[in-house]
Scaffold this motif. Sequence first.
Motif, mmCIF file in Angstrom:
data_model
loop_
_atom_site.group_PDB
_atom_site.id
_atom_site.type_symbol
_atom_site.label_atom_id
_atom_site.label_comp_id
_atom_site.label_asym_id
_atom_site.label_seq_id
_atom_site.Cartn_x
_atom_site.Cartn_y
_atom_site.Cartn_z
ATOM 1 N N ASP A 78 0.849 -1.195 0.000
ATOM 2 C CA ASP A 78 0.000 0.000 0.000
ATOM 3 C C ASP A 78 0.886 1.248 0.000
ATOM 4 O O ASP A 78 2.109 1.167 -0.087
ATOM 5 N N GLU A 79 0.269 2.411 0.107
ATOM 6 C CA GLU A 79 1.015 3.660 0.002
ATOM 7 C C GLU A 79 2.026 3.844 1.125
ATOM 8 O O GLU A 79 2.993 4.593 0.991
ATOM 9 N N GLU A 80 1.810 3.185 2.253
ATOM 10 C CA GLU A 80 2.738 3.303 3.385
ATOM 11 C C GLU A 80 3.785 2.193 3.393
ATOM 12 O O GLU A 80 4.581 2.099 4.327
ATOM 13 N N GLY A 81 3.757 1.347 2.350
ATOM 14 C CA GLY A 81 4.747 0.289 2.239
ATOM 15 C C GLY A 81 4.384 -1.008 2.922
ATOM 16 O O GLY A 81 5.162 -1.966 2.890
ATOM 17 N N TYR A 82 3.200 -1.054 3.542
ATOM 18 C CA TYR A 82 2.757 -2.310 4.161
ATOM 19 C C TYR A 82 2.441 -3.319 3.060
ATOM 20 O O TYR A 82 1.823 -2.975 2.038
ATOM 21 N N ILE A 83 2.854 -4.558 3.291
ATOM 22 C CA ILE A 83 2.751 -5.584 2.251
ATOM 23 C C ILE A 83 1.596 -6.531 2.564
ATOM 24 O O ILE A 83 1.365 -6.896 3.724
ATOM 25 N N TYR A 84 0.894 -6.922 1.532
ATOM 26 C CA TYR A 84 -0.231 -7.855 1.639
ATOM 27 C C TYR A 84 0.032 -9.027 0.703
ATOM 28 O O TYR A 84 0.274 -8.829 -0.488
ATOM 29 N N VAL A 85 -0.004 -10.239 1.237
ATOM 30 C CA VAL A 85 0.162 -11.419 0.397
ATOM 31 C C VAL A 85 -1.208 -11.841 -0.107
ATOM 32 O O VAL A 85 -2.118 -12.089 0.682
ATOM 33 N N THR A 86 -1.327 -11.892 -1.413
ATOM 34 C CA THR A 86 -2.593 -12.276 -2.017
ATOM 35 C C THR A 86 -2.740 -13.782 -2.050
ATOM 36 O O THR A 86 -3.767 -14.326 -1.662
ATOM 37 N N ASP A 87 -1.699 -14.466 -2.508
ATOM 38 C CA ASP A 87 -1.724 -15.922 -2.579
ATOM 39 C C ASP A 87 -0.408 -16.449 -3.102
ATOM 40 O O ASP A 87 0.449 -15.680 -3.550
#
Length: 497
Positions: A384-393
Amino acid sequence: MLPMNLANALIDAFQRHPEKAAIYWGGEIITYAQIVEESDWIRNYLLKECQVNPGDRVALWMKNTPEFISILYGVLRAGAVVVPLNYFLTAPEAELILRDSGAKVIFVDDAMYKGANCMREVLPEVNLCHIKNLSAGPSETEQIMHTASVKDEDDLALIIYTSGTTGRSKGAMLTHGNLAHNVNSCVKTMRVSETDKIVLLLPMFHSFMVTVGILLPIKVGGSIVLIQSLHPPKNILQEIIAAGATILPAIPPFYRAFASSSLPELPLRLCISGAAPLPREVLKKFNRQSNMSLLESYGLSEASPVVTLNPVDGPWKAGSIGLPIHDVAVAIMNEQGLEVPRGQTGELWVKGGNVMKGYWNRPEASAEALCHGWLRTGDMGHADEEGYIYVTDRKKDMLLVNGINVYPREIEELIYECEGVKEVSVVGQIDQRKGELPVAFIVMEDGCNQNAHAILEALKPKLAAYKIPRKILFIGKLPRNATGKVLKTVLRKQLQA
């Protein structure tokens, strides 16, 4: 001054406080002096009795016991390479790893002895050592200094065989430098000190526990709270309270169990979830039950293994694996190896001193995974804009429906919101017309109705029609490996049957 490597980190901690509790094991306290004495005996046994040379591989096939820790350090002090074996493996599966690694010695406990003994005929060259035959006498500090390890950061320390959820397992080669880098990153990111007591309840053969559960507390001169009994879960809580544990690294199923019960006041300052995705609903339930911080992390064996963590002081974002830990870089890349803009989905690539040397005896797999210092993880996600990472799959778990990418975790998170759903896993079923169709395997809470229609109706306003599961199958439990990862390959085979 000792050369700084994993083995000498133990000696350093011993010199600072020899009589401090290194391990809490039920009602027993094991000091740093005791671990050093036992590891010294192991070192001498390997060098003199087993004729182990620097770089030789030594396998550990045993349940969680204090001896595992002493043997691990004894092997490292001998200049050899540790090969931890999954204790859920059958003898033929363990044999494949012993052959692949070329292990010269295998240490076993009562539970694994029968299986290991069966392999003697086919692997007569492997020395079999039962831990009940181990003994240790007092070691003088001067003698210990003389037996300090001279291994440097480029030397191999561990070969961690991947869980093999997508096929034959591969041995990730981790050097002293790889693991020391990851430990130091964890010290700074998690703010670990010698006053911390870290809970060790997951299998020790897993890289998450080797690094965070063993190497990390020993490095800072802290303590390991080695859980003696996992069942019932209240035993875990009792041991945590009795030892005054401060950090709990665990997997989502444990936090799901804790969230479903009434928790007493615990001394923990930090709870970390790793090794498998943490469903948002589990996080919400845990936060309602407790005032402790539950932080989702992300890692993989090939990265020693910790890569990201939600910040200790926040802000914490539900569904996010957080930010890269100290001195580790993460980039979201497209198929051409170019970084994509924030918000766009791509593959997570990792760079840092924690990235493995390669796969043991697998040059092609190594070349595929490593690219100019970057590790291709095979996981899809975005920042996201703050650099937090999200694993989709997982890249391999992504579905292709009518040529459109569908990420199972998106569907799973929404199904978790449905009342009574305990666990869910979505996989693809081959369809001649559409390529693949999503199918949901669901485990319901005890006493809850299996209502597929209600679940599908709840999904319709939230998902595009092509993402809606075409079939819902209710099962008693999801197939998982030892660290809690759902074995989607097993579910796909069930669909093909």
